[in-house]
Design a protein around this motif. Sequence first.
Motif, PDB file in Angstrom:
ATOM      1  N   PHE A  17     -52.899  25.890  30.803  1.00 19.87           N
ATOM      2  CA  PHE A  17     -54.118  25.206  31.235  1.00 19.87           C
ATOM      3  C   PHE A  17     -55.240  26.186  31.528  1.00 19.87           C
ATOM      4  O   PHE A  17     -55.037  27.390  31.636  1.00 19.87           O
ATOM      5  N   ASN A  21     -52.069  27.772  37.018  1.00 20.04           N
ATOM      6  CA  ASN A  21     -51.468  26.883  38.009  1.00 20.04           C
ATOM      7  C   ASN A  21     -50.011  27.231  38.264  1.00 20.04           C
ATOM      8  O   ASN A  21     -49.126  26.430  38.030  1.00 20.04           O
ATOM      9  N   PRO A  22     -49.759  28.462  38.758  1.00 20.04           N
ATOM     10  CA  PRO A  22     -48.365  28.771  39.106  1.00 20.04           C
ATOM     11  C   PRO A  22     -47.921  27.890  40.262  1.00 20.04           C
ATOM     12  O   PRO A  22     -48.728  27.527  41.108  1.00 20.04           O
ATOM     13  N   PHE A  23     -46.651  27.546  40.266  1.00 21.18           N
ATOM     14  CA  PHE A  23     -46.118  26.782  41.392  1.00 21.18           C
ATOM     15  C   PHE A  23     -46.106  27.677  42.622  1.00 21.18           C
ATOM     16  O   PHE A  23     -45.904  28.881  42.503  1.00 21.18           O
TER      17      PHE A  23
END
Lengths: 300, 427
Positions: free
Chosen positions: A140, A144-146
């Motif tokens: 993306f 957007n790493p967890f």
Amino acid sequence: MTNALPTIAHPPRVRIASPPGIAPAVNVSAPISHQVESLEAEPAAEPVAVPPIIQVQDLSLLYGNVAAVQHVTLDIPRYRVTALIGPSGCGKSTFLRCLNRMNDFIPNARTSGRVLFQNQDIYAREINPIRLRRYIGMVFQRSNPFPQSIYDNVAFGLRLHKMGRAETIHDQVELALRKVGLWDEVKDRLNQNAVTLSGGQQQRLCIARAIAIKPQVLLMDEPASALDPIATAKIEELILQLKEDYTIVIVTHNLQQAGRCSDYTAFFYMGQLIEFDATENIFGQPAAEATEAYINGRFG
Amino acid sequence: MPTILQDPIDSASGATPPVVDVSRQLELELRTTLYEKGGSWRETLVEKGIFVVSLTAIFAILLIFIFVARECLPLILGQVDTARSAELIAPEKAVDLSSEQLAVYLSQPVEKIRPLSPDVLKDLVASRNEELAAHPNPDSKLNTVSWPMLLLPYRWQEYTKAEFIWQPTSLVEKYNLVPLFFGSVKIAVLSLLMAVPLSLMAAIYVSQLASGPVREVVKPVIELLAGVPSVVLGFLALIALASLFQWLFGYEVRLNTFVASVALALALIPVIFTIAEDALSAVPQTHKDAARAMGATEWHATIRVMVPAAFPGIFAAVILGFGRAIGETMVVLMASGNASILSPSIFQSCRTATAAIAAELADAPVDSPHYRVLFLIGFILFVITFVGNVFADVILQRLRARLEGQRGSHDAEPHASSEPNPQEALS
């Protein structure tokens, strides 16, 4: 419609020869390096019969009554980087999401037409989109790493799809991190939270996370638009390296980026595919007036 | 000699614009405007007003604490004694004794004894003597508000073994606090066992899995449950739930811990749900997209990514629910049966600490040992909730820090790796 903008008068020019229904020219089970060698002998600039991995046939997407993507027909060649360019709101990101059915999560979105992934219509009723996304991954715009450890981020998909035991997962995590050039930077702090990484590192981690489960296609939605030039250069370098193993479709606002790292470029305008050709041709001698205007910065 | 920069615009046009005038004008303007004081007196007033209001809250809590602590301080310091003197005082000798001695004998506060006339005192001593003569009980010489009596089991005269007894209105007042706090914890734990899974499941469903229209209906309806006064919930439990459950389970005691816990769970669900749902909704949707783009199902994305990311908020929701469960009074007062029985059975009545205060404070004479003990209970509740909140806050900070990736002590250690460092290998 404003008169300052070029009109769309002609059908999209697609030069890649792609007889529909043809069996893939390369054996999927054969070693990847071998396939790439045989393909790279042919110059990408010329119209060539690169076997398509995804064939989009007359795809349209409507948000309610607004058409975001209109009658797009396009073949995405295997082991190549295909860039999607066009002004904001031209439907290129929406089109990208159609390729792994991430558009399923948008309320009121309807699609028509066909998208063949290795000759399977992914919009067929019986298709499970969750299984599909195992083969067509996505990166993306905003990394957007967890909020978990670096290791757990990369291992997420492996554990999800039960791809091996604990020991083999460790090897696969290492391999994925090495591929994105992150291993040496993070190997001493794999248990540290992923959000402590810099923006560029986070984005490479997201790519590592996506390729860890070995997808066939990697969709990238402006992966470098939020990064500084050095981090962007690293991502571009990575894209060129990854196309040996994966087919990459990248949406970008950065024309230089499209020129630098893509083999094919598709120009979208107002939901329509205006032109699709080898990148050299799009930037060198675009066939459509609109493409030329956009490339030369006259609008967009 | 400073170099004078050639302005490309000036050199191109050839004309000299009146730059000097403009800059001089600006300088004059800045000399006044930059030194002006910003903000009006109204803003200052409002700001100070808000500051005072916020201080008031702290002040109010302090005041409550001081009030509660002051009332039970004599008890804590061991100045209250319920023991009657063994010797009877002859009524005629009452006038010879000091007010303090009489106060102890009659177990009344000194202030009440002092203004009484000798005749009244004589009558009081006589009736006290009669009372003591009628009920010869060795326990009456005990100080039942000493710490061992408050906390440890004791074998009373009419009992066969040592027990924890709360019986503040018998002839020998028994003030053991254990049954009350055991009742509080029993009801709180049982109601949390019901409310936490239900409300967390509801929160996960509403925030992650439900479609738009379902969410629009379910969320406000659950939150509406928070607006139901606890006396109404207690009423429902007392009249409807108690009979229903007795019919269903066939137990003996109609009002019991179980009925009270169910009613209390109804009060807890909206509290826990609202906070947990907010925490889950606050997790960026991009996390979920990332998981789904890797072929995770909606459920997997929720359980493996969204719930761990929202964990501090969910933890806070449960802690707040526990606080509400310990502190809730009306529901348990109405539905628990209110018998101070120390029993592990959930189908037995029980009395909670809060219910004891609510039910008994009006009956306890001011400054009597009973009154002091009730304030001691309030004081202990205050300390428990305060310590609990501080403890929960510390855990919450740690969880947040771990989630936001600040270096914890365990992160500082290098990762155990069998791989040799390439740099070391080269050198």
